[in-house]
Design an enzyme around this catalytic site. Structure first.
Site, PDB file in Angstrom:
ATOM      1  N   VAL A  17       0.847  -1.199   0.000  1.00 34.00           N
ATOM      2  CA  VAL A  17       0.000   0.000   0.000  1.00 34.00           C
ATOM      3  C   VAL A  17       0.884   1.251   0.000  1.00 34.00           C
ATOM      4  O   VAL A  17       0.677   2.185  -0.788  1.00 34.00           O
ATOM      5  CB  VAL A  17      -0.971   0.008   1.209  1.00 34.00           C
ATOM      6  CG1 VAL A  17      -1.791   1.290   1.226  1.00 34.00           C
ATOM      7  CG2 VAL A  17      -1.893  -1.201   1.161  1.00 34.00           C
ATOM      8  N   ARG A  48      11.992   0.462   8.450  1.00 35.66           N
ATOM      9  CA  ARG A  48      12.727  -0.075   9.586  1.00 35.66           C
ATOM     10  C   ARG A  48      14.197  -0.294   9.223  1.00 35.66           C
ATOM     11  O   ARG A  48      15.080  -0.137  10.028  1.00 35.66           O
ATOM     12  CB  ARG A  48      12.086  -1.405  10.029  1.00 35.66           C
ATOM     13  CG  ARG A  48      12.086  -1.555  11.522  1.00 35.66           C
ATOM     14  CD  ARG A  48      11.222  -2.705  11.947  1.00 35.66           C
ATOM     15  NE  ARG A  48       9.814  -2.473  11.607  1.00 35.66           N
ATOM     16  CZ  ARG A  48       8.897  -3.425  11.576  1.00 35.66           C
ATOM     17  NH1 ARG A  48       9.211  -4.667  11.828  1.00 35.66           N
ATOM     18  NH2 ARG A  48       7.647  -3.150  11.280  1.00 35.66           N
ATOM     19  N   LYS A 105      -6.887  -1.128  10.562  1.00 35.20           N
ATOM     20  CA  LYS A 105      -8.154  -1.558  11.160  1.00 35.20           C
ATOM     21  C   LYS A 105      -7.963  -2.132  12.561  1.00 35.20           C
ATOM     22  O   LYS A 105      -8.774  -1.897  13.450  1.00 35.20           O
ATOM     23  CB  LYS A 105      -8.833  -2.594  10.265  1.00 35.20           C
ATOM     24  CG  LYS A 105      -8.007  -3.851  10.084  1.00 35.20           C
ATOM     25  CD  LYS A 105      -8.245  -4.629   8.839  1.00 35.20           C
ATOM     26  CE  LYS A 105      -7.057  -5.527   8.582  1.00 35.20           C
ATOM     27  NZ  LYS A 105      -7.006  -6.109   7.299  1.00 35.20           N
ATOM     28  N   VAL A 132     -11.463  -0.098   6.305  1.00 37.05           N
ATOM     29  CA  VAL A 132     -12.561  -1.057   6.103  1.00 37.05           C
ATOM     30  C   VAL A 132     -12.876  -1.166   4.618  1.00 37.05           C
ATOM     31  O   VAL A 132     -13.154  -0.160   3.958  1.00 37.05           O
ATOM     32  CB  VAL A 132     -13.845  -0.627   6.861  1.00 37.05           C
ATOM     33  CG1 VAL A 132     -14.970  -1.630   6.616  1.00 37.05           C
ATOM     34  CG2 VAL A 132     -13.566  -0.487   8.347  1.00 37.05           C
ATOM     35  N   GLY A 187      -1.803 -15.142  -2.335  1.00 43.62           N
ATOM     36  CA  GLY A 187      -1.397 -14.075  -1.408  1.00 43.62           C
ATOM     37  C   GLY A 187      -2.559 -13.326  -0.794  1.00 43.62           C
ATOM     38  O   GLY A 187      -2.409 -12.200  -0.329  1.00 43.62           O
ATOM     39  N   LYS A 205     -13.451  -4.919  11.478  1.00 43.17           N
ATOM     40  CA  LYS A 205     -14.126  -4.005  10.558  1.00 43.17           C
ATOM     41  C   LYS A 205     -15.576  -3.751  11.012  1.00 43.17           C
ATOM     42  O   LYS A 205     -16.075  -2.627  10.924  1.00 43.17           O
ATOM     43  CB  LYS A 205     -14.078  -4.577   9.139  1.00 43.17           C
ATOM     44  CG  LYS A 205     -12.639  -4.607   8.585  1.00 43.17           C
ATOM     45  CD  LYS A 205     -12.513  -5.492   7.369  1.00 43.17           C
ATOM     46  CE  LYS A 205     -11.112  -5.463   6.788  1.00 43.17           C
ATOM     47  NZ  LYS A 205     -10.867  -6.518   5.797  1.00 43.17           N
TER      48      LYS A 205
HETATM   49  N1  HSE Z   1      -7.217  -9.944   4.928  1.00 43.78           N
HETATM   50  C1  HSE Z   1      -8.065  -8.900   4.478  1.00 43.78           C
HETATM   51  C2  HSE Z   1      -9.089  -9.501   3.507  1.00 43.78           C
HETATM   52  C3  HSE Z   1      -7.279  -7.819   3.790  1.00 43.78           C
HETATM   53  O1  HSE Z   1      -8.947 -10.657   3.094  1.00 43.78           O
HETATM   54  O2  HSE Z   1     -10.037  -8.836   3.192  1.00 43.78           O
HETATM   55  C4  HSE Z   1      -8.001  -6.521   3.688  1.00 43.78           C
HETATM   56  O3  HSE Z   1      -8.329  -6.013   4.942  1.00 43.78           O
END
Ligand code: HSE
Length: 435
Positions: A17, A48, A105, A132, A187, A205
């Site tokens: 992101v 980091r 979140k 969310v 992924g 959420k």
């Molecule tokens: N693990 C979350 C999902 C990623 O599968 O929606 C987005 O919050």
């Protein structure tokens, strides 16, 4: 519009992101300047470890000196995730007068009240559209667009990976384990998959959505949660046969006072049967959707990508533009309202319909005994279907659909059924929503 001084933007986090946020800020610099009335200057990206190879970030922007980066910023974007040090950084940013945009979140669901209180005290803004349902605008509609309405119910698919898993099970007849392996390969799952498949992510959420919708602080531990790990191929097949699809739903609902207690809200996450004709049934793959019912607006549906670097970055950038415009225009901006202080009700208070599947002895009087168990707890049966299991002459399979019943009553029925000598096995109990 007269030109304002450049606004200094700090980015905390350089994952998928963060990379997209940086790219959009740099590539769209001129256009954003025209829209905001001030240049958005990306002044640094906190990482980091400077030695880690990172594509897409100008090297001179990377820094490990997070403190100086935050102190010199007008807007701080936090996309690093996790509770600490993200919380400490956000508090530092707010206390230094910077506006904060976060996609975090888990932090908002656990420490949101503290962060919002600090933001209000210091007159800074805390934006979180990306927290969310990724790219889907749902925070702003609840906070602003529906700010004059009364939300009655939210029913959402807010976890993309579990929606992908359930969709694959539905479409291809594969098992949960096989579908999870596919989601892992793509992924889609969090580093700790239980956050997705046990419903924790959706619960976080749901807590955020319910807080906004009902102007009531909703602690995460008050969100009822069931994941999808017990969903079987047999349940999927039965759902298909009956014209339903199984979805992991996050539901936030206002409940009127009734004989079992006062008015309040229910916030819950569980897999449920949804009729194939319902708009949420058409939400396929890893997509998200949120269905909102409000008193005056009626039914609204928000649909789109719930994750992904570019898509989530779009929501982050929208918040950055809002924060930047506030700098230019001045004034206090939005605050969160939690004035309603509604009671958060236990799962036993909800009313819904259920599908109960039983393996029973195929003998006279069995159906009558089972019907009596339902009626004893005031649960009205809507439909019964019986089939004899092939190769097992004395075992029948019963599928019982109920009318609206309370969760407490249904739980009592199930307990009695488990103890009944007429029932060999309670094969499945699943709630039905969207009817
Ligand atoms: N693990 C979350 C999902 C990623 O599968 O929606 C987005 O919050």
């Amino acid at each position: 519009m007269s030109e304002y001084r450049p606004l200094r933007v700090a980015l905390l986090g350089a994952g998928s992101v963060g990379a997209e946020v940086a790219r959009l800020l740099l590539e769209q610099k001129e256009e954003l300047k025209s829209r905001v009335g001030a240049e958005l200057e990306l002044v640094g990206v906190a990482v980091r470890d400077l030695t880690t190879k990172r594509e897409g970030f100008p090297k001179d922007l990377l820094t490990t000196d997070v403190e100086s980066l935050i102190l010199g910023a007008d807007i701080v974007i936090e996309v690093m995730g996790g509770i600490e040090p993200a919380k400490e950084y956000i508090l530092r940013a707010l206390n230094s007068g910077a506006d904060v945009v976060t996609a975090n979140k888990s932090l908002l669901a656990t420490h949101g009240t503290e962060l919002f209180n600090v933001a209000e005290q210091v007159g800074a803004q805390l934006y979180f559209e990306a927290a969310v349902a990724g790219a889907i605008p749902i925070i702003r509609p609840l906070r602003e667009s529906l700010g004059g309405d009364r939300v009655k119910r939210i029913m959402g698919i807010v976890n993309g990976s579990t929606n992908y898993i359930l969709d694959r099970m539905d479409k291809s007849g594969i098992s949960l384990e096989e579908a999870m392996a596919e989601a892992t390969e793509l992924g889609y799952l969090e580093a700790d998959p239980s956050l997705d498949v046990e419903g924790f992510d959706a619960a976080q959420k749901a807590a955020i959505l319910a807080t906004l919708a009902f102007h009531t602080e909703v602690p995460l531990d008050k969100v009822y949660r069931e994941g999808i790990t017990s969903i079987t191929v047999a349940q999927m097949k039965a759902a298909q046969r009956d014209g339903y699809v199984i979805k992991l739903l996050a539901i936030c609902e206002f409940l009127e006072a009734d004989s079992s207690g006062p008015e309040g809200i229910s916030v819950r996450v569980y897999p449920a049967l949804v009729p194939r004709s319902h708009p949420l049934a058409a939400v396929n793959g890893a997509y998200n959707a949120v269905f909102v019912e409000a008193e005056a607006a009626g039914s609204l549906m928000f649909y789109g990508s719930g994750a992904g670097g570019t898509q989530t970055a779009s929501a982050v950038l929208g918040d950055v533009v809002s924060a930047a415009k506030r700098h230019v225009a001045g004034g206090p901006g939005l605050s969160n309202s939690t004035h309603a202080k509604l009671e958060i009700l236990p799962i036993s208070r909800i009313q819904t319909r259920y599908s109960v599947q039983l393996e029973v002895s195929d003998q006279p009087g069995v159906l009558a005994k089972i019907a009596t168990t339902f009626s004893k707890h005031g649960v009205s049966i809507e439909a019964v279907e019986q089939s004899v299991l092939s190769g097992k002459e004395v075992v029948a399979y019963l599928e019982i659909g109920t009318h609206l019943a309370s969760d407490a009553a249904l739980a009592a029925v199930v307990e009695d059924l488990k103890a009944s000598d007429a029932v060999q096995k309670v094969a499945s109990v699943i709630r039905m929503e969207g009817l």
